[in-house]
Design a protein around this motif. Sequence first.
Motif, PDB file in Angstrom:
ATOM      1  N   SER A 156       0.839  -1.196   0.000  1.00 25.05           N
ATOM      2  CA  SER A 156       0.000   0.000   0.000  1.00 25.05           C
ATOM      3  C   SER A 156       0.872   1.242   0.000  1.00 25.05           C
ATOM      4  O   SER A 156       2.089   1.162   0.169  1.00 25.05           O
ATOM      5  CB  SER A 156      -0.910  -0.007   1.231  1.00 25.05           C
ATOM      6  OG  SER A 156      -1.742  -1.129   1.229  1.00 25.05           O
ATOM      7  N   SER A 157       0.234   2.377  -0.202  1.00 20.81           N
ATOM      8  CA  SER A 157       0.934   3.657  -0.184  1.00 20.81           C
ATOM      9  C   SER A 157       0.802   4.302   1.192  1.00 20.81           C
ATOM     10  O   SER A 157      -0.275   4.272   1.786  1.00 20.81           O
ATOM     11  CB  SER A 157       0.349   4.573  -1.253  1.00 20.81           C
ATOM     12  OG  SER A 157       0.568   4.030  -2.544  1.00 20.81           O
ATOM     13  N   TYR A 158       1.902   4.881   1.642  1.00 24.64           N
ATOM     14  CA  TYR A 158       1.928   5.420   2.997  1.00 24.64           C
ATOM     15  C   TYR A 158       2.593   6.783   3.040  1.00 24.64           C
ATOM     16  O   TYR A 158       3.508   7.073   2.268  1.00 24.64           O
ATOM     17  CB  TYR A 158       2.721   4.489   3.923  1.00 24.64           C
ATOM     18  CG  TYR A 158       2.019   3.203   4.256  1.00 24.64           C
ATOM     19  CD1 TYR A 158       2.136   2.098   3.416  1.00 24.64           C
ATOM     20  CD2 TYR A 158       1.243   3.093   5.405  1.00 24.64           C
ATOM     21  CE1 TYR A 158       1.485   0.914   3.715  1.00 24.64           C
ATOM     22  CE2 TYR A 158       0.596   1.910   5.711  1.00 24.64           C
ATOM     23  CZ  TYR A 158       0.715   0.835   4.870  1.00 24.64           C
ATOM     24  OH  TYR A 158       0.061  -0.336   5.174  1.00 24.64           O
ATOM     25  N   CYS A 159       2.143   7.566   3.960  1.00 26.67           N
ATOM     26  CA  CYS A 159       2.924   8.701   4.414  1.00 26.67           C
ATOM     27  C   CYS A 159       3.927   8.125   5.413  1.00 26.67           C
ATOM     28  O   CYS A 159       3.542   7.377   6.315  1.00 26.67           O
ATOM     29  CB  CYS A 159       2.065   9.741   5.122  1.00 26.67           C
ATOM     30  SG  CYS A 159       0.784  10.477   4.096  1.00 26.67           S
ATOM     31  N   LYS A 207       1.453   6.026   8.031  1.00 28.83           N
ATOM     32  CA  LYS A 207       0.001   5.948   7.967  1.00 28.83           C
ATOM     33  C   LYS A 207      -0.395   5.756   6.516  1.00 28.83           C
ATOM     34  O   LYS A 207       0.201   6.347   5.612  1.00 28.83           O
ATOM     35  CB  LYS A 207      -0.676   7.173   8.547  1.00 28.83           C
ATOM     36  CG  LYS A 207      -0.439   8.465   7.788  1.00 28.83           C
ATOM     37  CD  LYS A 207      -1.267   9.602   8.389  1.00 28.83           C
ATOM     38  CE  LYS A 207      -1.089  10.892   7.598  1.00 28.83           C
ATOM     39  NZ  LYS A 207      -1.940  11.992   8.158  1.00 28.83           N
ATOM     40  N   SER A 208      -1.407   4.916   6.300  1.00 32.78           N
ATOM     41  CA  SER A 208      -1.888   4.665   4.958  1.00 32.78           C
ATOM     42  C   SER A 208      -2.557   5.912   4.412  1.00 32.78           C
ATOM     43  O   SER A 208      -3.268   6.610   5.142  1.00 32.78           O
ATOM     44  CB  SER A 208      -2.874   3.494   4.983  1.00 32.78           C
ATOM     45  OG  SER A 208      -3.364   3.248   3.684  1.00 32.78           O
ATOM     46  N   TRP A 213      -2.526  14.066   2.067  1.00 31.41           N
ATOM     47  CA  TRP A 213      -2.890  13.855   3.470  1.00 31.41           C
ATOM     48  C   TRP A 213      -1.681  13.693   4.385  1.00 31.41           C
ATOM     49  O   TRP A 213      -1.834  13.469   5.582  1.00 31.41           O
ATOM     50  CB  TRP A 213      -3.803  12.635   3.582  1.00 31.41           C
ATOM     51  CG  TRP A 213      -5.018  12.767   2.733  1.00 31.41           C
ATOM     52  CD1 TRP A 213      -5.263  12.162   1.541  1.00 31.41           C
ATOM     53  CD2 TRP A 213      -6.140  13.617   2.985  1.00 31.41           C
ATOM     54  NE1 TRP A 213      -6.480  12.562   1.031  1.00 31.41           N
ATOM     55  CE2 TRP A 213      -7.037  13.460   1.901  1.00 31.41           C
ATOM     56  CE3 TRP A 213      -6.474  14.490   4.030  1.00 31.41           C
ATOM     57  CZ2 TRP A 213      -8.237  14.138   1.832  1.00 31.41           C
ATOM     58  CZ3 TRP A 213      -7.676  15.164   3.952  1.00 31.41           C
ATOM     59  CH2 TRP A 213      -8.541  14.982   2.863  1.00 31.41           C
ATOM     60  N   CYS A 214      -0.490  13.790   3.848  1.00 37.29           N
ATOM     61  CA  CYS A 214       0.703  13.646   4.677  1.00 37.29           C
ATOM     62  C   CYS A 214       0.948  14.933   5.459  1.00 37.29           C
ATOM     63  O   CYS A 214       0.779  16.031   4.936  1.00 37.29           O
ATOM     64  CB  CYS A 214       1.924  13.330   3.810  1.00 37.29           C
ATOM     65  SG  CYS A 214       1.840  11.750   2.954  1.00 37.29           S
ATOM     66  N   ASN A 215       1.345  14.787   6.675  1.00 35.89           N
ATOM     67  CA  ASN A 215       1.676  15.941   7.512  1.00 35.89           C
ATOM     68  C   ASN A 215       2.673  15.491   8.566  1.00 35.89           C
ATOM     69  O   ASN A 215       3.195  14.380   8.494  1.00 35.89           O
ATOM     70  CB  ASN A 215       0.412  16.510   8.168  1.00 35.89           C
ATOM     71  CG  ASN A 215      -0.366  15.447   8.923  1.00 35.89           C
ATOM     72  OD1 ASN A 215       0.198  14.737   9.752  1.00 35.89           O
ATOM     73  ND2 ASN A 215      -1.656  15.343   8.651  1.00 35.89           N
TER      74      ASN A 215
END
Length: 126
Positions: free
Chosen positions: A30-33, A99-100, A106-108
């Motif tokens: 999956s893709s994650y931050c 985090k997914s 949505w990355c912070n």
Amino acid sequence: QVQLEESGGGSVQAGGSLRLSCATSGDTYSSYCMAWFRQAPGKEREGVARIYTGTFGAVYADSVKGRFTISQDNAKNTLYLQMNSLKPEDTAIYYCAAKSSPSSYWCNMRNEYTYWGQGTQVTVSS
């Protein structure tokens, strides 16, 4: 589910360098931050740098900009934090977090990540 394990911490004199590693396992498709946080004694945990899997764009806290570099090796499922020109105020426990997320939007660097490593101590002496 993602498991994170940091390594590479240690003690160094001011001006020195360290490279932290964060080995990831579990759901690596999956893709994650992905982010690095740190917490100094008596202080709140703060975001240091973050990146989105599969991309090169990164964001840094002002306190480390120009000195730290976050990167990832997808083949090794490993996140890195290269820390140069270290200062005593960089002394902290450093955590890797994930985090997914469907996109980098949505990355912070807020303390709302889902998965965390156990932390690795970095001590910089003057």
